[in-house]
Design an enzyme around this catalytic site. Structure first.
Site: not given
Length: 283
Positions: A38, A146
């Site tokens: 990532r 979210d």
């Protein structure tokens, strides 16, 4: 993508601590490769070759990098009618109990958090239309939230592939979706408009408080990414977001009883859920 050397122990510690402070998510040693990939993706996207330089930009939140960084670490695997036993419990038991407790005309507020790319809050809307005879006689507010802002934008757009729709019957797909390309469908606009979407961080009390109070919260498969301290903090924030007597539904591997003493366990025919006791103030 440019190949970067694996993160050092010190770099891994810095990134893990940064993520934990910002999101409550815990990434242990077994996740080091995942974390490295990532980070490498974000460094390559921005043209960085040096970790220290990138980390300086991240901490400074230059051009909103924190948001993009967090988005890279979220897991958003879901589909329509997931854990449908809780949806049955919603229309068979939870809403009926909330109806007896609410003043006439008060809206019913449902919260899906995290909402991922919209499948779960839209499932609430679709399920109510198909399975709750009272749906047209009450005002219903459905909110999907979210921490991943890319997910929120995807949810608002409402495009889905075959895997997301695999639990829906062909007749439901035909009724509520429009073809949008090969193996791609778009939710009809009326249903898209029935859900409000917003960003939230459930370990941040201010972020949660801004959403008001709800009758039922669906918070599935997120607490498993937290450590005990972050779980307790999230549980307290969610408790404050429930109206007295309101319910919270967790994922099938999660148990609020092991996280917080604030909630009562309710065992209905279709599901075990957790309730904020009526008339009980936190603290």
């Amino acid at each position: 993508m440019t190949e970067f050397p694996p993160v050092s122990e010190e770099e891994f510690r810095k990134i893990s601590e940064f993520l934990y402070r910002r999101t409550g998510m815990v990434f242990g040693e077994t996740k080091r490769y995942y974390v490295h990939r990532r980070i490498a993706e974000r460094m390559a996207a921005l043209g960085y070759e040096d970790f220290s330089a990138y980390f300086h930009r991240l901490r400074a939140d230059s051009k909103g990098e924190i948001e993009q960084f967090i988005n890279a670490f979220t897991v958003n695997e879901t589909y329509f009618y997931r854990e449908d036993h809780q949806l049955r419990c919603l229309t068979n038991d939870m809403l009926a109990e909330r109806m007896r407790a609410k003043p006439p005309g008060a809206p019913y507020r449902l919260w899906s958090v995290p909402c991922s790319t919209g499948e779960e809050p839209y499932s609430l809307a679709l399920w109510l239309l198909e399975n709750w005879p009272e749906v047209d006689t009450h005002e219903i507010e459905i909110v999907g939230s979210d921490i991943d802002t890319d997910c929120i934008e995807a949810a608002r757009a409402g495009f889905y592939g075959a895997r997301a729709l695999m639990r829906l019957t062909p007749s439901l797909v035909e009724k509520y979706f429009e073809p949008a390309g090969p193996d791609q469908w778009r939710l009809v606009s009326d249903l898209r408009d029935s859900v409000q979407f917003s960003p939230v961080n459930i370990v941040d009390a201010g972020s949660v408080r801004a959403h008001g109070t709800f009758d039922v919260i669906f918070c599935r498969n997120v607490l498993i990414y937290f450590d005990d301290a972050a779980r307790r903090l999230a549980a307290e924030n969610l408790y404050e977001s429930l109206a007295p007597g309101g319910f919270i539904c967790l994922g099938h591997t999660e148990s609020m009883s092991r996280v917080s003493p604030l909630f009562e366990v309710r065992r209905f025919a279709d599901a075990i859920v957790y309730q904020r006791p009526r008339g009980k103030a936190h603290g």
